[in-house]
Design a protein around this motif. Structure first.
Motif, mmCIF file in Angstrom:
data_model
loop_
_atom_site.group_PDB
_atom_site.id
_atom_site.type_symbol
_atom_site.label_atom_id
_atom_site.label_comp_id
_atom_site.label_asym_id
_atom_site.label_seq_id
_atom_site.Cartn_x
_atom_site.Cartn_y
_atom_site.Cartn_z
ATOM 1 N N PHE A 42 0.833 -1.198 0.000
ATOM 2 C CA PHE A 42 0.000 0.000 0.000
ATOM 3 C C PHE A 42 0.874 1.256 0.000
ATOM 4 N N ALA A 43 0.338 2.304 -0.615
ATOM 5 C CA ALA A 43 1.030 3.598 -0.731
ATOM 6 C C ALA A 43 2.443 3.457 -1.272
ATOM 7 N N PRO A 44 2.620 2.825 -2.441
ATOM 8 C CA PRO A 44 3.975 2.630 -2.990
ATOM 9 C C PRO A 44 4.634 3.923 -3.464
ATOM 10 N N GLY A 45 3.840 4.987 -3.660
ATOM 11 C CA GLY A 45 4.417 6.256 -4.105
ATOM 12 C C GLY A 45 5.074 6.124 -5.460
ATOM 13 N N PRO A 46 6.323 6.555 -5.607
ATOM 14 C CA PRO A 46 6.994 6.484 -6.914
ATOM 15 C C PRO A 46 7.441 5.075 -7.294
ATOM 16 N N GLY A 47 7.259 4.112 -6.413
ATOM 17 C CA GLY A 47 7.546 2.716 -6.771
ATOM 18 C C GLY A 47 8.975 2.273 -6.538
ATOM 19 N N ILE A 48 9.707 2.974 -5.675
ATOM 20 C CA ILE A 48 11.106 2.605 -5.415
ATOM 21 C C ILE A 48 11.185 1.197 -4.820
ATOM 22 N N LEU A 49 10.412 0.969 -3.762
ATOM 23 C CA LEU A 49 10.406 -0.352 -3.142
ATOM 24 C C LEU A 49 9.669 -1.367 -4.009
ATOM 25 N N THR A 50 8.670 -0.906 -4.751
ATOM 26 C CA THR A 50 7.915 -1.798 -5.630
ATOM 27 C C THR A 50 8.833 -2.491 -6.630
ATOM 28 N N ARG A 51 9.705 -1.735 -7.242
ATOM 29 C CA ARG A 51 10.632 -2.298 -8.233
ATOM 30 C C ARG A 51 11.558 -3.328 -7.591
ATOM 31 N N SER A 52 12.000 -3.040 -6.376
ATOM 32 C CA SER A 52 12.880 -3.988 -5.690
ATOM 33 C C SER A 52 12.143 -5.286 -5.376
ATOM 34 N N LEU A 53 10.872 -5.176 -4.982
ATOM 35 C CA LEU A 53 10.079 -6.365 -4.673
ATOM 36 C C LEU A 53 9.815 -7.191 -5.932
ATOM 37 N N LEU A 54 9.592 -6.492 -7.041
ATOM 38 C CA LEU A 54 9.391 -7.194 -8.315
ATOM 39 C C LEU A 54 10.669 -7.924 -8.735
ATOM 40 N N ASP A 55 11.812 -7.268 -8.538
ATOM 41 C CA ASP A 55 13.095 -7.895 -8.869
ATOM 42 C C ASP A 55 13.355 -9.132 -8.015
ATOM 43 N N ALA A 56 12.789 -9.129 -6.801
ATOM 44 C CA ALA A 56 12.973 -10.269 -5.896
ATOM 45 C C ALA A 56 12.057 -11.435 -6.237
ATOM 46 N N GLY A 57 11.155 -11.228 -7.205
ATOM 47 C CA GLY A 57 10.283 -12.318 -7.630
ATOM 48 C C GLY A 57 8.887 -12.283 -7.060
ATOM 49 N N PHE A 58 8.554 -11.241 -6.299
ATOM 50 C CA PHE A 58 7.201 -11.133 -5.768
ATOM 51 C C PHE A 58 6.227 -10.741 -6.873
ATOM 52 N N ARG A 59 5.021 -11.271 -6.789
ATOM 53 C CA ARG A 59 3.892 -10.712 -7.537
ATOM 54 C C ARG A 59 3.286 -9.646 -6.640
ATOM 55 N N VAL A 60 3.161 -8.417 -7.140
ATOM 56 C CA VAL A 60 2.772 -7.289 -6.300
ATOM 57 C C VAL A 60 1.448 -6.700 -6.776
ATOM 58 N N VAL A 61 0.532 -6.513 -5.829
ATOM 59 C CA VAL A 61 -0.650 -5.696 -6.055
ATOM 60 C C VAL A 61 -0.416 -4.401 -5.298
ATOM 61 N N ALA A 62 -0.342 -3.284 -6.019
ATOM 62 C CA ALA A 62 -0.022 -1.986 -5.424
ATOM 63 C C ALA A 62 -1.292 -1.161 -5.267
ATOM 64 N N LEU A 63 -1.560 -0.741 -4.039
ATOM 65 C CA LEU A 63 -2.756 0.038 -3.723
ATOM 66 C C LEU A 63 -2.319 1.480 -3.471
ATOM 67 N N GLU A 64 -2.566 2.353 -4.442
ATOM 68 C CA GLU A 64 -2.081 3.736 -4.356
ATOM 69 C C GLU A 64 -3.261 4.723 -4.407
ATOM 70 N N SER A 65 -3.282 5.654 -3.445
ATOM 71 C CA SER A 65 -4.388 6.619 -3.363
ATOM 72 C C SER A 65 -4.065 7.941 -4.040
ATOM 73 N N ASN A 66 -2.769 8.243 -4.224
ATOM 74 C CA ASN A 66 -2.354 9.533 -4.759
ATOM 75 C C ASN A 66 -2.293 9.476 -6.282
ATOM 76 N N LEU A 67 -3.135 10.273 -6.922
ATOM 77 C CA LEU A 67 -3.208 10.252 -8.385
ATOM 78 C C LEU A 67 -1.893 10.682 -9.037
ATOM 79 N N ASP A 68 -1.083 11.473 -8.301
ATOM 80 C CA ASP A 68 0.186 11.939 -8.868
ATOM 81 C C ASP A 68 1.148 10.781 -9.140
ATOM 82 N N PHE A 69 0.994 9.686 -8.400
ATOM 83 C CA PHE A 69 1.895 8.548 -8.560
ATOM 84 C C PHE A 69 1.332 7.482 -9.495
#
Length: 326
Positions: A31-58
């Motif tokens: 939740f709240a991944p923002g610009p996706g810095i950690l999201t990319r790292s989690l994807l690289d680690a092999g996780f399937r990620v569902v990202a829940l983002e409330s801020n339209l800017d991101f």
């Protein structure tokens, strides 16, 4: 909101990979991944990620990242802390229904004592941080919202102040609280990592970190904490249907934490408190802040069995707090 700096990504990935299991692509709700810095790292680690983002800017960049992958990332416009609001009618984003969210993720409900059906990761906003932790705790005890699907595991960055309170020991003045008792009973609490505030950026216009001040406890870090619901939570007389009564029994007990347990039992119109305490092997001079979390659960179960404990004592508090939490 706080945003993790790039150098932290590897540490978070390593922490979340621990205990991830043998699945080739374990599912993680972020939740709240923002610009996706950690999201990319989690994807690289092999996780399937569902990202829940409330801020339209991101959302634009996150959606672009989603489109560049082969189904490993799903981006949803929503706010994790606006799951299942009490408002009637159709929900408008960023409010989200946990039923629809879990259906989208393909996660089915499992029995409470089964394995963890889903892992959740995110940074808890510092604004109203305590309220957000309370709301998650209420949902867990009542098996509502995300916990209707089983023992969902939370991996949260929270302030060092709140982590210290969650893990305090009985008798620790002003730190050992109702939140402490209920969290330690309900969750297995594991500290995965402590990171200085300086490792986080912010999207505040003034660029400040807005580090919350704390006087009685240290607050120099954000703590990555794993909260796994206890498999044996609902044993004895505690059930999801009477859990709200138990919560408010504990909360009321800490209204005057240094008061004696015998005085609190008298305020609940219990006449045979001496006999009860003797059966529970609790000293008659024990104060509320000196009882262990397990003592509170044993006390509640004994009161339930006594036939003299009126759950209606807490009805008004339960109703008022439910409205507040939502």
């Amino acid at each position: 909101r706080f945003i993790a700096c790039p150098q932290l990504a590897r540490t978070v990935r390593r922490c979340l990979q621990r205990g991830a299991g043998p699945a080739p692509q374990p599912l993680l709700l972020e939740f709240a991944p923002g610009p996706g810095i950690l999201t990319r790292s989690l994807l690289d680690a092999g996780f399937r990620v569902v990202a829940l983002e409330s801020n339209l800017d991101f959302l634009t960049d996150l959606k672009s990242l989603e489109n560049s992958l082969d189904g490993q990332l799903k981006v949803i416009h929503g706010d994790f802390f606006r799951l299942d609001p009490l408002s009637k009618g159709a929900l408008k984003p960023p409010a989200v229904s946990s039923d629809k969210l879990f259906e989208t993720m393909g996660v089915a409900a499992v029995p409470w004592r089964a394995d963890v059906p889903l892992k959740i990761f995110g940074i808890v906003p510092q604004q109203l941080e305590r309220n957000r932790l309370w709301r998650l705790l209420f949902a867990m005890y009542e098996c509502s919202s995300i916990y209707r699907f089983g023992r969902v595991e939370l991996n949260l960055f929270i302030s060092e102040k709140e982590y210290t309170i969650l893990t305090a020991k009985p008798g620790t003045s002003k730190i050992y609280q109702a939140l402490t008792v209920l969290a330690q009973l309900g969750y297995e609490i594991e500290l995965l990592h402590k990171e200085p505030w300086s490792s986080f950026a912010t999207n505040l216009k003034n660029g400040g970190l807005a580090i919350p001040k704390a006087v009685q406890v240290p607050n120099d870090h954000l703590c990555l904490v794993r909260l796994t619901p206890q498999q044996n939570l609902f044993t004895g007389g505690l059930t999801p249907s009477n859990a709200s009564t138990f919560i408010f029994m504990v909360k009321q007990s800490f209204a005057k934490p240094k008061s004696r347990l015998t005085d609190r039992l008298s305020s609940w119109s219990l006449d045979n408190s001496d006999t009860l305490l003797k059966a529970l092997e609790i000293p008659q001079k024990a104060s509320m802040c000196n009882l262990y979390p397990e003592d509170y659960k044993r006390l509640f179960e004994a009161l339930q069995n006594s036939g003299m404990f009126a759950e209606t004592l807490f009805d008004d508090e339960v109703s008022a707090s439910t409205r507040t939490m939502n």
